[in-house]
Design an enzyme around this catalytic site. Structure first.
Site, PDB file in Angstrom:
ATOM      1  N   SER A  29       0.831  -1.214   0.000  1.00  0.00           N
ATOM      2  CA  SER A  29       0.000   0.000   0.000  1.00  0.00           C
ATOM      3  C   SER A  29       0.863   1.260   0.000  1.00  0.00           C
ATOM      4  O   SER A  29       0.341   2.369   0.003  1.00  0.00           O
ATOM      5  CB  SER A  29      -0.931   0.001   1.212  1.00  0.00           C
ATOM      6  OG  SER A  29      -0.206  -0.216   2.411  1.00  0.00           O
ATOM      7  N   HIS A 162     -40.565  22.345 -10.428  1.00  0.00           N
ATOM      8  CA  HIS A 162     -40.631  21.497 -11.637  1.00  0.00           C
ATOM      9  C   HIS A 162     -39.923  22.149 -12.829  1.00  0.00           C
ATOM     10  O   HIS A 162     -40.264  21.883 -13.980  1.00  0.00           O
ATOM     11  CB  HIS A 162     -42.075  21.187 -12.039  1.00  0.00           C
ATOM     12  CG  HIS A 162     -42.947  20.744 -10.908  1.00  0.00           C
ATOM     13  ND1 HIS A 162     -43.120  19.420 -10.566  1.00  0.00           N
ATOM     14  CD2 HIS A 162     -43.666  21.464 -10.012  1.00  0.00           C
ATOM     15  CE1 HIS A 162     -43.932  19.342  -9.519  1.00  0.00           C
ATOM     16  NE2 HIS A 162     -44.269  20.570  -9.153  1.00  0.00           N
ATOM     17  N   SER A 283     -14.520  26.473 -27.638  1.00  0.00           N
ATOM     18  CA  SER A 283     -14.608  25.197 -28.349  1.00  0.00           C
ATOM     19  C   SER A 283     -13.473  25.120 -29.355  1.00  0.00           C
ATOM     20  O   SER A 283     -13.020  26.147 -29.865  1.00  0.00           O
ATOM     21  CB  SER A 283     -15.960  25.123 -29.061  1.00  0.00           C
ATOM     22  OG  SER A 283     -15.882  24.249 -30.161  1.00  0.00           O
ATOM     23  N   GLU A 296     -19.620  22.185 -14.895  1.00  0.00           N
ATOM     24  CA  GLU A 296     -19.802  20.841 -15.468  1.00  0.00           C
ATOM     25  C   GLU A 296     -18.884  19.822 -14.799  1.00  0.00           C
ATOM     26  O   GLU A 296     -19.280  18.701 -14.512  1.00  0.00           O
ATOM     27  CB  GLU A 296     -19.537  20.868 -16.979  1.00  0.00           C
ATOM     28  CG  GLU A 296     -20.639  21.538 -17.765  1.00  0.00           C
ATOM     29  CD  GLU A 296     -20.286  21.655 -19.238  1.00  0.00           C
ATOM     30  OE1 GLU A 296     -21.129  21.290 -20.065  1.00  0.00           O
ATOM     31  OE2 GLU A 296     -19.179  22.113 -19.569  1.00  0.00           O
TER      32      GLU A 296
HETATM   33  N1  ARG Z   1      -1.133  -1.466   5.122  1.00  0.00           N
HETATM   34  C1  ARG Z   1      -2.084  -1.983   6.046  1.00  0.00           C
HETATM   35  C2  ARG Z   1      -3.433  -1.258   5.860  1.00  0.00           C
HETATM   36  O1  ARG Z   1      -3.437  -0.279   5.233  1.00  0.00           O
HETATM   37  C3  ARG Z   1      -1.602  -1.785   7.434  1.00  0.00           C
HETATM   38  C4  ARG Z   1      -2.157  -2.750   8.404  1.00  0.00           C
HETATM   39  C5  ARG Z   1      -1.641  -4.114   8.094  1.00  0.00           C
HETATM   40  N2  ARG Z   1      -1.971  -5.044   9.092  1.00  0.00           N
HETATM   41  C6  ARG Z   1      -1.829  -6.382   8.929  1.00  0.00           C
HETATM   42  N3  ARG Z   1      -2.191  -7.124   9.901  1.00  0.00           N
HETATM   43  N4  ARG Z   1      -1.402  -6.879   7.803  1.00  0.00           N
HETATM   44  O2  ARG Z   1      -4.458  -1.707   6.343  1.00  0.00           O
END
Ligand code: ARG
Length: 468
Positions: A29, A162, A283, A296
């Site tokens: 992540s 309306h 445009s 928009e």
């Molecule tokens: N990167 C993980 C998340 O965003 C952190 C927590 C991970 N915990 C675990 N038990 N693998 O949730």
């Protein structure tokens, strides 16, 4: 399928093999949760201080840890610390770098803590900050609306139901309607903030810890209002994220409704507003065009935020207690939502401030060119004791007659009126002038100028109280 394993993980002594590189990427992540880094550092510094206060670490160790964490902050801000995919997530990235910087003692930071309570803490700190920023932006948006409202108390504009002309209203009254919406948005974010600002740290992986920690102290250091009550709930709760996404969705509902009106009003069919060059585009093909891209886009971007709300709800539904990796999916939608709401609020504030100009001559023409004073003609009879339903019928017949004759109510001679009801007298004409039609709606919260001025004063008072 075999590929060289990525960097050793903290569990490399437990496992026989390293992670497949594709799975490592899938699992990581860090690509998005790096957004949390400064909050992760704050949380870790508070955690280290708490550990020292509870005698779990020495004061010297805690100082080394927090100095190291501050060095990481410096490196992050200077752009020299940019952890890669092999770090999995921001929490590991920081911990590894800390160990590199301060040595063995760095390995003590994660005492009495899990990434599960850590990530919850980071996300809450991050969101608390973003909520505070958004609430300031909502007040900036209100400010522009209020400034415009002061100028336009007596500017009349057709009011619709309306999308059919209904009754004219004060333009300030229209603008103040959006002040009310954004006021509720401001309050709602405040309500959500109360539930965001609860500290889960110290809940451990799911069950708490055997070490003698002081959760209230950590919470206090981090400015939380309190600590979570149940460790299982604390590490798996994302209700606050759903609530925030709901509040954010409503902000965009409001902005999008206004955007829709701006788009309509800028059209050739309405011509209530003109677009200035700073907020419109041309445009590539049609030389005459001037397009309302800003409203928009606001209208368009609303959809993705609704999507994030639904996405978060779907992630949570069916998750067994406590933490599951599914929860890693809580972040991107939340981050994108904050970014989108910030951008849309900013853009709409600029649009109102300098992107549109009301066209008073056209508005004056618009409020006089229809039958939106018909209710007032009926109320004229009501004031003379005619039951409303009967008066309504009389005016219905007058309107039909005028439509056939191709005249407006104001143009029908008094004899014409009297054919439909003997109660009509020449003072009727003053009552059905657009300005009088608006002025007369003097009920509390109505569009009468006196009411609008009073509402404006109340809104100003509220705005200044919020600003403090
Ligand atoms: N990167 C993980 C998340 O965003 C952190 C927590 C991970 N915990 C675990 N038990 N693998 O949730």
């Amino acid at each position: 399928m075999s590929a060289p394993p990525v960097d050793p993980t903290p569990w490399s002594r437990r496992f026989e093999q390293g992670l497949h590189p594709t799975i490592a990427r899938f699992n990581a992540s860090i690509g998005f949760d790096i957004e949390l880094i400064e909050y992760d550092l704050d949380g870790s510094i508070a955690h280290a201080r708490m550990l020292a206060r509870c005698g779990i670490l020495s004061e010297a160790e805690a100082t080394t840890l927090s100095d190291g964490l501050e060095r990481i902050r410096g490196e992050w801000q200077a752009g020299t610390f940019r952890p890669g995919i092999e770090q999995e997530d921001v929490h590991f990235a920081v911990e590894r770098r800390l160990i590199e910087l301060v040595g063995e003692v760095g390995k003590k930071l994660h005492t009495a803590r899990s990434r599960n309570d850590q990530v919850g803490t980071d996300l809450r700190l991050w969101l608390r900050d973003r909520i505070d920023r958004l609430r300031v932006q909502l007040l900036d948006f209100q400010r522009v609306l209020l400034d415009l409202a002061h100028v336009h108390v007596e500017t009349l504009i057709p009011g619709y139901t309306h999308l059919q002309r209904a009754q004219p209203v004060s333009l300030a009254h229209y603008l103040l309607a959006y002040v009310e919406m954004s006021e509720r948005d401001w309050q709602r974010l405040g309500d959500v903030r109360g539930r965001v600002n609860i500290c889960p740290l110290g809940s451990g992986a799911l069950a708490g810890t055997v070490l003698p920690i002081d959760r209230h102290y950590t919470a206090e250091l981090l400015g939380f209002d309190g600590v979570s009550e149940n460790s299982l709930d604390a590490v798996s709760d994302r209700d606050y994220a759903v609530e925030f996404l709901g509040a954010a969705s409503l902000i965009l509902v409001h902005l999008s409704r206004m955007a829709e009106e701006m788009i309509l009003w800028a059209s050739q069919e309405f011509r209530f507003i003109g677009l200035t060059d700073s907020c419109a585009t041309g445009s590539s093909l049609m030389p005459q065009k001037k397009n309302p891209d800003v409203p928009e886009l606001v209208r368009g971007k609303t959809g993705r935020v609704f999507g994030h709300l639904m996405g978060m709800l779907s992630v949570l539904k069916g998750l067994p207690l406590a933490y599951n990796k599914d929860l890693q999916e809580d972040k991107e939608g939340l981050f994108d939502t904050v970014r989108t709401v910030e951008q849309c609020l900013e853009a709409m504030t600029i649009l109102l401030h300098e992107g549109i100009v009301f066209r008073p001559e056209r508005l004056a023409e618009a409020v006089g060119e229809d039958f939106s004073n018909a209710t007032d003609a009926a109320d004229y009879l009501v004031k003379k004791g005619v039951p409303f339903r009967e008066a309504y019928g009389v005016i219905g017949a007058v309107v039909k007659h005028c439509l056939q004759a191709g005249v407006l109510l104001i143009d029908l001679p008094i004899e014409g009126w009297q054919q439909f009801h003997p109660g009509f007298e020449p003072d009727l004409y003053a009552m059905i002038q657009p300005a009088m039609v608006v002025e007369a709606r003097n009920s509390y919260g109505g569009t009468g100028f006196t009411q609008v001025r009073a509402a404006l004063a109340r809104s100003e008072q509220r705005w200044h109280a919020h600003r403090i």
